[in-house]
Design a protein around this motif. Sequence first.
Motif, PDB file in Angstrom:
ATOM      1  N   LYS A 241      -6.240  18.621 -24.146  1.00  0.00           N
ATOM      2  CA  LYS A 241      -6.362  19.198 -22.808  1.00  0.00           C
ATOM      3  C   LYS A 241      -7.343  18.398 -21.959  1.00  0.00           C
ATOM      4  O   LYS A 241      -7.894  18.913 -20.992  1.00  0.00           O
ATOM      5  CB  LYS A 241      -6.776  20.658 -22.895  1.00  0.00           C
ATOM      6  CG  LYS A 241      -5.590  21.524 -23.267  1.00  0.00           C
ATOM      7  CD  LYS A 241      -5.936  22.967 -23.232  1.00  0.00           C
ATOM      8  CE  LYS A 241      -4.833  23.764 -23.886  1.00  0.00           C
ATOM      9  NZ  LYS A 241      -5.278  25.119 -24.171  1.00  0.00           N
TER      10      LYS A 241
ATOM     11  N   GLU B 153      -7.455  30.044 -18.779  1.00  0.00           N
ATOM     12  CA  GLU B 153      -6.975  29.203 -19.863  1.00  0.00           C
ATOM     13  C   GLU B 153      -6.018  28.146 -19.312  1.00  0.00           C
ATOM     14  O   GLU B 153      -6.098  26.972 -19.660  1.00  0.00           O
ATOM     15  CB  GLU B 153      -6.258  30.077 -20.906  1.00  0.00           C
ATOM     16  CG  GLU B 153      -5.704  29.328 -22.092  1.00  0.00           C
ATOM     17  CD  GLU B 153      -6.782  28.613 -22.892  1.00  0.00           C
ATOM     18  OE1 GLU B 153      -7.921  29.106 -22.881  1.00  0.00           O
ATOM     19  OE2 GLU B 153      -6.478  27.583 -23.499  1.00  0.00           O
ATOM     20  N   ILE B 154      -5.117  28.587 -18.439  1.00  0.00           N
ATOM     21  CA  ILE B 154      -4.159  27.641 -17.865  1.00  0.00           C
ATOM     22  C   ILE B 154      -4.888  26.653 -16.952  1.00  0.00           C
ATOM     23  O   ILE B 154      -4.554  25.476 -16.898  1.00  0.00           O
ATOM     24  CB  ILE B 154      -3.049  28.404 -17.115  1.00  0.00           C
ATOM     25  CG1 ILE B 154      -2.316  29.322 -18.101  1.00  0.00           C
ATOM     26  CG2 ILE B 154      -2.069  27.448 -16.460  1.00  0.00           C
ATOM     27  CD1 ILE B 154      -1.373  30.284 -17.462  1.00  0.00           C
TER      28      ILE B 154
ATOM     29  N   SER C  45      -0.445  26.563 -20.751  1.00  0.00           N
ATOM     30  CA  SER C  45      -1.606  25.750 -20.398  1.00  0.00           C
ATOM     31  C   SER C  45      -1.313  24.266 -20.567  1.00  0.00           C
ATOM     32  O   SER C  45      -1.868  23.431 -19.859  1.00  0.00           O
ATOM     33  CB  SER C  45      -2.825  26.157 -21.224  1.00  0.00           C
ATOM     34  OG  SER C  45      -2.626  25.814 -22.567  1.00  0.00           O
TER      35      SER C  45
END
Lengths: 255, 277
Positions: free
Chosen positions: A204, B103-104, B154
Amino acid sequence: MLDPMGMVEIFRTQVGETPYSKLNPLTKFILFASFIALPLISASLLMQIFSLVAQIPLIILSRSERRVKRSLKASLLFIVILVVLNYLTTHSLEFSLAMVLRLVSMIIASAIFMTGTSPAEIGDLLTKLRIPLQITFSFVIALRFIPVLADDVVMIITSQVSRGYELEKGSFLEKVKRLVPILIPMIIIAIRRGHQLAEALETKAFGATEKRSSYVVYEYGRGDWILLIYAAIIIVVGLMVGTLTPQFQLLPFRY
Amino acid sequence: MLKIEDVTFRYEGSKRPALSEVSLEINRGEFLLIAGLSGSGKSTLLRLLNGLIPHFYRGEMKGRVLVDGVDTREASVAQLSRKVGLVFQNPDNQIVTLRVDREIAFGLENLGLPREEIIERIDEVLKKLGIEHLRKRSTAELSGGEKQLVAIASVLAMRPDVIVLDEPTSELDPFSSARIAKVLGNLNREGVTVIVAEHRLDLFAPKASRMIVISNGRIVREGHPRELLYRGDISLHGVRPPSVVKLARKYGVVEARPLAVGELIVALRRGVRIDRS
């Protein structure tokens, strides 16, 4: 026994909607800090009574009467010890009382802050106070994983117990030793989770840019300004009560 | 767009290579199903695709992996995450914040996107996955299936060209698993390249456009699931064929080559004689 589910309860992000909880976290923090500082300005009884009374509007705004009562009940023993010790050393009932009220008003300030501020807001607040992301993020991650690890503990205990392992047997020392077969799998699971978490963070793009943007933005409403002004007035009045009027300092042994 | 060229990888501290001389090309718009038993090298293959290998895992790597023509050794995992999104097996270990919308937003914040765009993308992925109602929920309160959907959301919000999933349904109940499979099918139809590693083929075989089987670190089979699963030999190196395939063989409708339950029913209805012997 452990009550992991009770621990989970504390970390629900849905804080009840009260006028206080809707405030900007920075306002809440400034209020909290002011009411921690206020009773410390001077040790006079008057000062302590003032700082207690000044918190009444906040208790009402945050509807935290119950939490305040619970916190006070929980610290009752501590309060009694404090009174006794203070009386034994100073032989001044007034001074002992002042010290207790000082403690009580700090407890109340913390109780208000904790009921009305969600963990996520505390995380954001830390970021706003320019604490490095690694630290604030560790804080949020710790909160995030408490319920997960609590579930793990329950799972390990139940599986060990269902295979005939007797957890609560023997003397205190033996009981402590008996925790080892719970702790070892717990640590292994935690390490494994940590490793997978690190992988997820990599994917991420955590730490990819110098300047991280922010999705959550807190605004300053009218309520924030009113309460900030209130905090300022309280502190100014507190300083006056504490320093400008020595005749009001009901503390004989200081002179 | 993804190219694995003759890659051999051995994890540090392990004697046997996890992958041996693997070559694979994945094109835009594909739905690739990777089958294989646990320990066959599936996860290793997936970690190659977004650079976790060799950046995050230490070991000895031969050959190279190209993402859009860029060697993964030359780019960071963060850079590659914009192209290849990876969703892991256990949703609990990849959710890092306390609320669904945050979260996303997390990956997007890391990329430094402006707030307006973050909000826009959150709206978009929540709608795409049909989980708008979860928006403000606490991540700790979600069910396993909901957590996995949030994890997928996400990753999708970062708008990767390829989304890679490592056994996304292994921790889920059948109903949630079916939902995940459906969501992935829809995404693929909208043009996202999907790569799924799974040993449960029932859900994903009907949706896949290509399937490979990995065993002992090597690609041992490759082809369209319809061909692969109905080829003469049943053995797929330990991978269990979907129940539909077994039933089709049992009732003698192999020539229709059904993969989904619906196809099996149609094939049976078409008057193919049912042979119960």
